[in-house]
Design a protein around this motif. Structure first.
Motif, short mmCIF file in Angstrom:
data_model
loop_
_atom_site.label_atom_id
_atom_site.label_comp_id
_atom_site.label_asym_id
_atom_site.label_seq_id
_atom_site.Cartn_x
_atom_site.Cartn_y
_atom_site.Cartn_z
N LEU A 65 -11.53 -45.03 -45.29
CA LEU A 65 -10.13 -44.66 -45.01
C LEU A 65 -9.53 -45.61 -43.98
O LEU A 65 -8.38 -46.03 -44.09
CB LEU A 65 -10.06 -43.21 -44.52
N ARG A 66 -10.35 -45.94 -42.94
CA ARG A 66 -9.84 -46.86 -41.91
C ARG A 66 -9.52 -48.23 -42.53
O ARG A 66 -8.49 -48.83 -42.27
CB ARG A 66 -10.88 -47.00 -40.80
N ILE A 112 -27.95 -51.54 -43.66
CA ILE A 112 -26.60 -51.64 -43.11
C ILE A 112 -25.90 -50.30 -43.24
O ILE A 112 -25.91 -49.67 -44.30
CB ILE A 112 -25.79 -52.73 -43.85
N ARG A 113 -25.33 -49.83 -42.12
CA ARG A 113 -24.59 -48.56 -42.14
C ARG A 113 -23.18 -48.84 -41.65
O ARG A 113 -22.96 -49.04 -40.45
CB ARG A 113 -25.26 -47.53 -41.23
N LEU A 114 -22.25 -48.83 -42.57
CA LEU A 114 -20.89 -49.20 -42.20
C LEU A 114 -20.24 -48.15 -41.31
O LEU A 114 -20.38 -46.95 -41.55
CB LEU A 114 -20.03 -49.38 -43.45
N GLY A 115 -19.57 -48.61 -40.28
CA GLY A 115 -18.79 -47.70 -39.46
C GLY A 115 -19.60 -46.84 -38.53
O GLY A 115 -19.06 -45.97 -37.85
N LEU A 121 -8.77 -48.83 -45.62
CA LEU A 121 -7.58 -48.72 -46.47
C LEU A 121 -6.32 -48.75 -45.62
O LEU A 121 -5.32 -49.36 -45.99
CB LEU A 121 -7.63 -47.41 -47.29
N GLY A 122 -6.39 -48.12 -44.45
CA GLY A 122 -5.26 -48.14 -43.52
C GLY A 122 -4.94 -49.56 -43.09
O GLY A 122 -3.78 -50.00 -43.10
N PHE A 123 -6.02 -50.32 -42.75
CA PHE A 123 -5.81 -51.74 -42.38
C PHE A 123 -5.22 -52.50 -43.55
O PHE A 123 -4.36 -53.37 -43.38
CB PHE A 123 -7.15 -52.38 -41.97
N GLY A 124 -5.70 -52.15 -44.74
CA GLY A 124 -5.21 -52.82 -45.94
C GLY A 124 -3.71 -52.64 -46.10
O GLY A 124 -2.99 -53.59 -46.42
N MET A 177 -19.11 -42.87 -43.57
CA MET A 177 -18.76 -43.81 -44.64
C MET A 177 -17.32 -43.59 -45.11
O MET A 177 -16.55 -44.54 -45.24
CB MET A 177 -19.74 -43.59 -45.80
N LEU A 178 -16.95 -42.32 -45.35
CA LEU A 178 -15.61 -42.00 -45.83
C LEU A 178 -14.57 -42.42 -44.78
O LEU A 178 -13.52 -43.00 -45.13
CB LEU A 178 -15.50 -40.50 -46.12
N ALA A 179 -14.91 -42.14 -43.51
CA ALA A 179 -13.99 -42.52 -42.43
C ALA A 179 -13.79 -44.04 -42.41
O ALA A 179 -12.67 -44.54 -42.23
CB ALA A 179 -14.54 -42.05 -41.09
#
Lengths: 528, 309
Positions: B6-7, B303-306, B9-12, B1-3
């Protein structure tokens, strides 16, 4: 439900934050004499070194004082901080004697040093003041601007209450440049404390002082207890609500929420038909000329016959009808009310037949399609469409190009770029030089002479007139220059706008100055 | 989830840099001289030249952009050419007004949309469903500027029940909130109506009905959570749009928000302010997208993101 709870919590938190930001509601004790105004645009600045627009000047002239000022309803010079003044015969030295009872709203006395500091601040390149150009004629200004001198040598302070300006050459209108808020006295200690934020902490010696300013919402001024003129201001406070569009202004006026309003075009005929409302209107012809410029360096406008033909082809009375009569037909460059104006100018009457003959003589073929640049504004578009119809009658298929203000200014300043454009010029000083020199001399190409007009005789007459302090002779030379310009017709002279406002019956002595925003010191409100 | 966060946010950040580049280029190619915008129509060439030098407008676009970006990462969005104030400060001053209006409008439109959508779904293909269909379509079709003006004239001017525009407390919030909420409320009701109709036809709902639950119980206890998912997506993105400012509503109601600020900036070609408001809107949209995705997990634990299936 959890979502709704979350959203409501956020709403509550933001409501608190917003309420903090919006500041306390504007409330005054009963009996406070408050003038409520509204405007569509925010006041850009209250820093007199920076502001150069009527919204800023309206409040700068309420907060600050200049050495001299204009009358409430006219453009005659009156004392302000200066009780008296002398101008040398050659118009190169001006001496002002300041009043000793003027104080800033923080209680500190105003001296000549505050005026000198204000002008040096305007001249300082880091201030980026639009007013700097007006004071470059003071001796020593060039050295100060270039950083070679720490102060302007040509501003002398023989004693705290006398200030002398030494100019590099004769400038009979320099005194008018001192009426502009750029030259208003400011307290050095306050401006240096706040730097670029002085605008939000403005301290001056004018009739009012800044009490509250919330961007996009309101500006509140209250009386300056130290103002020198006894009994003034007659108001306790002035509140301007900002961001109020014209339609909303009208609703607020009708609801009695604001005291003075502009009149939206759709309401204007009804207002003028109602004797009650008509009696409450205030109007004044502005010292402004609206014109249609033709680029004299671009064919076929290089031919004076074409330029004259366009003058004959356009029905100016029809334009005024579209403005509900809020204007006066322009017959020349100078507006009525400007010293040096002469009513003898006949201009170009509406005569499409003559226009057509002139176009034929000049060899302009039917279907000629010049492009008219104008500001993308509803009123401008309406007027341009009328011009388009008039020109169609003489075989010219005008193409309209409405653009934003910035691109329009940029476009007209480029040579060989805009064939035709619609603009207006409003006087800064009550002198023909401010129209004729600025708009028609070759020195102003790529600046304000956007028609790229050049006539050696006109330039010579203007150069001869500029240093002459004898007004009769000065105006005679400028009239001759204007006569030639009208004959050469670089503009189609359209109209001089008439400014209409409407007041509430309880508002008194609210007058429109033809050149500057209304002064508020003498405005008063009767019980209602 | 944290990854995943962060990913995202990077795209953002990539999106924000891309937005800033595009906006900067557009501002650069607009045929208007910022020096004239600052100095005004009457400025002489000497003043204009001085301003160009001081602001570095004579330098190549990539140098100007690099300087801009360096300031932005420190939170300095520049100074408005027209209002002569810090853009960051202007946005900070105006955002609360927009935020309160946006959140109230969103809350009202969700309440309206959910109530109308549930009632319409509960009475599917009956008179009340048809009436609500017509009502929601009418709400969607109402132009905001017309509705706002009519509310101002009717409720503000004639009835004197509400302030005539401005931002002066809770009562001043009501008319602009209604103006903004009615259209999206109608739209949400149609989305929820359709979504509920689909979910109510699924096997697990039939099982619940077979076990003796009433239609209302099955709808509220079991179908709603799944039927709300598309609404969450829409509302999240709409909220980002609302927070970026609602020009028409803010203009009609003299609401001192971001939308009016951005509109005035565009009208005056106030480039630092345009850049600032666009970047701020892009930031809000990036954040809103991320929040919507996280909200999905909260609403639907399957739902499990990432995570790879």
């Amino acid at each position: 439900m959890r979502n709704a709870d979350f959203l409501l919590l956020c709403a509550l938190l933001l409501a608190v934050a917003a309420a903090c930001k919006s500041g306390p509601p504007v409330q005054f004790p009963p009996g406070t004499r408050v003038l409520w105004l509204a405007a569509a645009d925010d006041v850009p600045t209250l820093d007199p070194a920076v502001g150069y627009d009527s919204a800023s000047w309206a409040y700068e002239q309420a907060i600050f004082d200049t050495l001299v000022r204009y009358g409430d309803a006219n453009v005659e010079l009156q004392p302000d901080l200066a009780l008296s003044w002398e101008i040398s015969k050659d118009a190169t030295r001006l001496t002002f004697h300041l009043r000793r009872d003027a104080r800033f709203s923080n209680g500190r006395p105003v001296t000549g040093a505050d005026v000198k500091y204000a002008i040096e601040r305007v001249l300082k390149p880091s201030t980026r003041s639009q007013g700097a150009e007006y004071y470059r004629g003071i001796a020593g200004a060039a050295d100060f601007v270039a950083g070679r001198a720490r102060q302007v040598a040509g501003i002398e302070l023989p004693d705290p209450y006398t200030i002398v300006f030494h100019l590099t050459g004769p400038d009979p209108i320099f005194i008018h440049k001192l009426t502009m808020p750029f030259a208003a006295a400011v307290p050095r200690e306050v401006t240096e404390k706040w730097g670029e934020d002085f605008s939000h902490h403005a301290v001056g010696s004018g009739a009012f002082k800044l009490s509250q300013w919330i961007s996009g919402q309101r500006l509140v001024l209250v009386r300056n207890p130290y103002y020198f003129a006894g009994g003034l201001p007659k108001l306790d406070a002035v509140v301007e609500l900002t961001g109020v569009n014209e339609e909303l202004q009208w609703l607020k006026y009708e609801a009695g929420e604001i005291d003075v309003s502009s009149v939206p075009s759709p309401e204007f005929p009804a207002v003028m038909k109602s004797p009650r409302l008509k009696a409450l209107t205030i109007h004044n012809v502005t010292v402004t000329t609206n014109y249609l410029g033709m680029n004299c360096q671009m064919a076929p406008f290089t031919d004076v016959r074409v330029r004259r033909a366009f003058n004959y082809a356009i029905d100016k009375e029809k334009l005024l009808a579209l403005l509900n009569g809020r204007g006066v037909v322009a017959r020349g460059v100078l507006p009525p009310g400007l010293p040096g104006y002469t009513p003898d100018v006949t201009g170009y009457p509406y005569d499409p037949g003559r226009a057509q003959r002139l176009l034929e003589e000049a060899g302009v073929r039917k279907g000629f399609a010049p492009v008219l640049w104008m500001r993308a504004d509803q009123t401008m578009l309406l007027l341009a469409q009328s011009v388009q119809q008039d020109l169609a009658l003489v075989g010219v298929n005008l193409v309209l190009k409405p653009v934003a203000w910035g691109p329009l200014l940029d476009a007209v300043r480029q040579p060989h770029n805009t064939q035709m454009f619609m603009l207006a010029w409003e006087a800064d000083f009550p002198d023909p030089e401010n129209f004729l020199e600025v708009l028609f001399s070759k020195r102003q190409w790529r600046s304000n002479n956007d028609t790229f007009f050049y006539d050696p005789q006109v330039d010579r007459l203007m150069a001869e007139a500029a240093p002459i302090a004898d007004l009769a002779r000065r105006f005679e030379l400028y009239r001759e220059a204007e006569r030639i310009i009208i004959g050469q017709a670089p503009w189609v002279f359209l109209y001089h706008p008439v400014n209409y406002l409407i007041r509430q019956p309880w508002v008194h002595d609210y007058v429109i100055n033809p050149m500057r925003p209304t002064r508020l010191e003498k405005v008063w409100i009767s019980p209602h | 989830m944290l990854a995943y966060v962060l990913r995202r946010l990077g795209f953002g950040i990539v999106v924000l840099v891309g937005t800033s580049i595009i906006t900067f280029i557009i501002a650069f190619v607009v045929p208007a001289d910022p020096a004239v915008t600052i100095a005004g129509a009457k400025a002489d060439p000497q003043t204009l030249a001085l301003i160009r030098t001081q602001l570095g407008l004579n330098q190549p676009i990539y140098v100007q952009y690099a300087r801009y970006l360096a300031r932005v990462v420190q939170g300095d969005l520049g100074r408005s050419y027209i209002l002569r104030q810090s853009v960051t400060r202007l946005i900070a001053e105006r955002f609360p007004a927009t935020a309160i209006l946006a959140l109230c409008a969103m809350a009202l439109s969700l309440v309206l949309g959910v109530v109308m959508g549930v009632v319409a779904a509960a009475y599917k293909e009956r008179a009340i469903d048809n009436i609500l269909l017509v009502v929601s379509l009418a709400l969607i079709s109402l132009p905001v500027f017309w509705l706002g003006t009519m509310l101002l004239i009717g409720a503000g001017f004639y009835l004197r029940s509400f302030p005539l525009g401005g931002f002066s407390g809770a009562r001043s919030l009501i008319l602009p909130t209604i103006t903004l909420a009615l259209g999206s409320g109608g739209y949400y009701s149609r989305i929820l109506h359709t979504s509920l109709g689909e979910v109510m036809g699924q096997d697990y709902i039939r099982t619940a009905l077979g076990k003796g639950l009433s239609r209302r119980q099955a709808m509220l206890k079991h179908a709603m959570a799944n039927a709300l998912l598309p609404l969450v997506t829409l509302a999240g993105l709409d909220l980002a749009g609302l927070l970026s400012g609602v020009v028409l509503t803010e203009t009609v109601f003299n609401w001192p928000g971001i939308g009016r600020l951005a509109f005035e900036a565009i009208f005056n070609l106030d480039i630092p302010l345009i850049m600032g408001t666009v970047l701020f809107s892009a930031f809000l949209i990036v954040v809103a997208n991320l929040l919507v995705d996280l909200l999905y997990v909260w609403l639907d634990p399957r739902i499990r993101l990432g995570e790879q299936p």
